[in-house]
Write an enzyme that holds these catalytic residues in place. Structure first.
Site, PDB file in Angstrom:
ATOM      1  N   TYR A  53       0.836  -1.198   0.000  1.00  0.00           N
ATOM      2  CA  TYR A  53       0.000   0.000   0.000  1.00  0.00           C
ATOM      3  C   TYR A  53       0.872   1.250   0.000  1.00  0.00           C
ATOM      4  O   TYR A  53       2.054   1.214   0.366  1.00  0.00           O
ATOM      5  CB  TYR A  53      -0.932  -0.005   1.217  1.00  0.00           C
ATOM      6  CG  TYR A  53      -2.069   0.977   1.095  1.00  0.00           C
ATOM      7  CD1 TYR A  53      -2.925   0.955   0.005  1.00  0.00           C
ATOM      8  CD2 TYR A  53      -2.282   1.955   2.075  1.00  0.00           C
ATOM      9  CE1 TYR A  53      -3.966   1.859  -0.120  1.00  0.00           C
ATOM     10  CE2 TYR A  53      -3.324   2.862   1.964  1.00  0.00           C
ATOM     11  CZ  TYR A  53      -4.161   2.803   0.854  1.00  0.00           C
ATOM     12  OH  TYR A  53      -5.182   3.712   0.740  1.00  0.00           O
ATOM     13  N   ASN A 125     -15.051   3.733   1.633  1.00  0.00           N
ATOM     14  CA  ASN A 125     -15.703   3.465   0.346  1.00  0.00           C
ATOM     15  C   ASN A 125     -16.797   4.455  -0.046  1.00  0.00           C
ATOM     16  O   ASN A 125     -16.827   4.907  -1.196  1.00  0.00           O
ATOM     17  CB  ASN A 125     -16.242   2.034   0.334  1.00  0.00           C
ATOM     18  CG  ASN A 125     -15.119   1.013   0.354  1.00  0.00           C
ATOM     19  OD1 ASN A 125     -14.065   1.229  -0.226  1.00  0.00           O
ATOM     20  ND2 ASN A 125     -15.349  -0.097   1.024  1.00  0.00           N
ATOM     21  N   ASN A 151     -19.065  -4.539  -9.064  1.00  0.00           N
ATOM     22  CA  ASN A 151     -19.511  -5.404  -7.967  1.00  0.00           C
ATOM     23  C   ASN A 151     -18.649  -5.265  -6.727  1.00  0.00           C
ATOM     24  O   ASN A 151     -18.829  -5.999  -5.756  1.00  0.00           O
ATOM     25  CB  ASN A 151     -19.526  -6.870  -8.415  1.00  0.00           C
ATOM     26  CG  ASN A 151     -18.175  -7.351  -8.920  1.00  0.00           C
ATOM     27  OD1 ASN A 151     -17.436  -6.593  -9.548  1.00  0.00           O
ATOM     28  ND2 ASN A 151     -17.852  -8.612  -8.672  1.00  0.00           N
ATOM     29  N   SER A 152     -17.713  -4.319  -6.726  1.00  0.00           N
ATOM     30  CA  SER A 152     -16.908  -4.032  -5.540  1.00  0.00           C
ATOM     31  C   SER A 152     -17.709  -3.177  -4.565  1.00  0.00           C
ATOM     32  O   SER A 152     -18.803  -2.696  -4.887  1.00  0.00           O
ATOM     33  CB  SER A 152     -15.630  -3.286  -5.935  1.00  0.00           C
ATOM     34  OG  SER A 152     -15.952  -1.985  -6.417  1.00  0.00           O
ATOM     35  N   ARG A 174     -16.100  -8.272 -14.443  1.00  0.00           N
ATOM     36  CA  ARG A 174     -15.140  -9.112 -15.151  1.00  0.00           C
ATOM     37  C   ARG A 174     -15.612 -10.548 -15.346  1.00  0.00           C
ATOM     38  O   ARG A 174     -14.927 -11.327 -16.012  1.00  0.00           O
ATOM     39  CB  ARG A 174     -13.794  -9.097 -14.411  1.00  0.00           C
ATOM     40  CG  ARG A 174     -13.090  -7.751 -14.480  1.00  0.00           C
ATOM     41  CD  ARG A 174     -11.687  -7.831 -13.911  1.00  0.00           C
ATOM     42  NE  ARG A 174     -11.687  -7.868 -12.454  1.00  0.00           N
ATOM     43  CZ  ARG A 174     -10.607  -8.054 -11.707  1.00  0.00           C
ATOM     44  NH1 ARG A 174      -9.431  -8.251 -12.297  1.00  0.00           N
ATOM     45  NH2 ARG A 174     -10.687  -8.053 -10.390  1.00  0.00           N
ATOM     46  N   GLY A 239      -7.569   2.208  -8.467  1.00  0.00           N
ATOM     47  CA  GLY A 239      -7.104   0.896  -8.044  1.00  0.00           C
ATOM     48  C   GLY A 239      -6.540   0.109  -9.208  1.00  0.00           C
ATOM     49  O   GLY A 239      -6.616   0.520 -10.369  1.00  0.00           O
ATOM     50  N   PHE A 263      -7.249   8.976  -8.156  1.00  0.00           N
ATOM     51  CA  PHE A 263      -7.898   9.429  -6.926  1.00  0.00           C
ATOM     52  C   PHE A 263      -7.466   8.538  -5.777  1.00  0.00           C
ATOM     53  O   PHE A 263      -7.519   7.303  -5.864  1.00  0.00           O
ATOM     54  CB  PHE A 263      -9.424   9.400  -7.039  1.00  0.00           C
ATOM     55  CG  PHE A 263     -10.117   9.853  -5.771  1.00  0.00           C
ATOM     56  CD1 PHE A 263     -10.262  11.204  -5.507  1.00  0.00           C
ATOM     57  CD2 PHE A 263     -10.586   8.937  -4.841  1.00  0.00           C
ATOM     58  CE1 PHE A 263     -10.869  11.642  -4.331  1.00  0.00           C
ATOM     59  CE2 PHE A 263     -11.197   9.349  -3.667  1.00  0.00           C
ATOM     60  CZ  PHE A 263     -11.337  10.708  -3.409  1.00  0.00           C
ATOM     61  N   TRP A 264      -7.052   9.181  -4.680  1.00  0.00           N
ATOM     62  CA  TRP A 264      -6.704   8.486  -3.441  1.00  0.00           C
ATOM     63  C   TRP A 264      -7.321   9.300  -2.313  1.00  0.00           C
ATOM     64  O   TRP A 264      -7.040  10.483  -2.150  1.00  0.00           O
ATOM     65  CB  TRP A 264      -5.190   8.394  -3.291  1.00  0.00           C
ATOM     66  CG  TRP A 264      -4.727   7.571  -2.124  1.00  0.00           C
ATOM     67  CD1 TRP A 264      -5.393   6.558  -1.506  1.00  0.00           C
ATOM     68  CD2 TRP A 264      -3.472   7.680  -1.454  1.00  0.00           C
ATOM     69  NE1 TRP A 264      -4.643   6.023  -0.488  1.00  0.00           N
ATOM     70  CE2 TRP A 264      -3.463   6.694  -0.437  1.00  0.00           C
ATOM     71  CE3 TRP A 264      -2.360   8.506  -1.615  1.00  0.00           C
ATOM     72  CZ2 TRP A 264      -2.373   6.525   0.424  1.00  0.00           C
ATOM     73  CZ3 TRP A 264      -1.272   8.331  -0.775  1.00  0.00           C
ATOM     74  CH2 TRP A 264      -1.285   7.348   0.239  1.00  0.00           C
TER      75      TRP A 264
END
Length: 328
Positions: A53, A125, A151-152, A174, A239, A263-264
């Site tokens: 990370y 999130n 779907n995350s 996916r 991501g 973006f973070w």
């Protein structure tokens, strides 16, 4: 108290963390002791254990970056939040634990009587989804946004927040089986990724111009999304689920004027004023409390089962979040 602690990092995240029993701490002046009610395991938590990370805490450390709890005891000089008040635990406090001690002044009160598992996922999130929808392109009601990894957890929140704002969503996954998981999510279009994605998206949306794309996968999927965007569109990456760097063709940059940005949430925190941060979280907490926002939960685990919980979070094929519930 019990904590999930680690003193090394390695490629198999569940191998480096274990549950330990320690004395329950007493809060010092200006502090409170919080009984942790729920704490999720995010992809960033897994990457922190493997050392991949972008921001790593010093070792040894306690796992968990977000969660909610209830104030259990006051330290000297503290009267608020009141004992029994549900609070948002400060980011990075080590939430995979039965108890956390924190500065009272840093706590954000949350509505009592709301599902703590849903509230526990507030920090990372939901604001990631909300801010990506508003910080890059000024979308108007009726416009489309396209995202992959739909779907995350972020993808699920993005569908719900976009719908509340009057936006339409084209949602890319996916694998075919993931479409069924999103059947009742409110998604306007559900579609499987592939090299001809732009053709199928154009057909499904009536060739609507799409000015914003959200990418969590990287690799060839980045280019697949870019080809779905209108000329001058913006693609935001947050991501790399594929494990590959973003791949985007010169044609997308040169001939179609596509902009690729990153973006973070941690960077946004550094720049946003405290009042702005509080406003974002207050709005999202209200929406969670009313049931307007919710996330799917695959399974819950006690702290004692942290190895199994991390292994489950690191695996693919889940249909929801893994959450630590310290006191089942």
């Amino acid at each position: 108290m019990k904590q999930a602690r680690y003193s090394t990092r390695g490629p198999v995240p569940q191998d480096v963390i274990a549950c330990e029993t320690l004395d329950t701490p007493e809060p010092g002046p200006g502090q409170v002791r919080i009984k942790v009610l729920a704490a999720p395991i995010n992809p960033s938590d897994v990457l922190t254990l493997t050392g991949e990370y972008g921001m790593l805490p010093p070792l040894p450390a306690v796992g968990g970056n977000e969660g909610v709890g209830v104030v259990e005891a006051h330290g000297e000089g503290v009267t608020q939040p009141a004992v029994g008040q549900t609070v948002l635990i400060p980011v990075g406090a080590g939430t995979w634990s039965t108890h956390v001690v924190a500065d009272a002044a840093k706590l954000m009160p949350l509505p009592n009587g709301v599902d703590p598992i849903q509230l526990s996922m507030l920090v990372v999130n939901p604001p990631t989804a909300a801010l990506m929808l508003s910080e890059f392109v000024d979308l108007q009601p009726g416009e489309w946004v396209i995202q992959n990894a739909a779907n995350s957890a972020v993808g699920g929140y993005l569908i719900q927040i976009a719908k509340a704002r009057g936006l339409k969503t084209a949602n890319v996954v996916r694998r075919e089986s993931a479409i069924a998981d999103l059947a009742d999510s409110g998604a306007d279009v559900l579609i499987v990724d592939g090299p001809d994605l732009h053709k199928r998206v154009a057909e499904a949306t009536g060739k609507a111009p799409i000015r914003l794309g959200i990418d969590a996968v990287g690799g060839q999927s980045t280019e697949n999304l870019a080809r779905c965007l209108a000329v001058g569109g913006t693609l935001v990456n947050y991501g790399a689920m594929s494990g590959e760097p973003c791949s985007i063709s010169p044609a997308s940059f040169v001939f179609r004027d596509i902009t690729l940005k990153g973006f973070w949430l941690a960077q946004w925190f550094r720049k946003a004023a405290p009042a702005q941060q509080m406003a974002v979280y207050a709005d999202l907490a209200k929406r969670i409390a009313t049931g307007e926002l919710h996330a799917r939960v695959h399974a819950t685990y006690p702290v004692e089962a942290i190895k199994d919980a991390v292994a489950a979070a690191a695996s693919g094929g889940r249909n929801g979040k893994i959450v630590i519930v310290p006191t089942p």
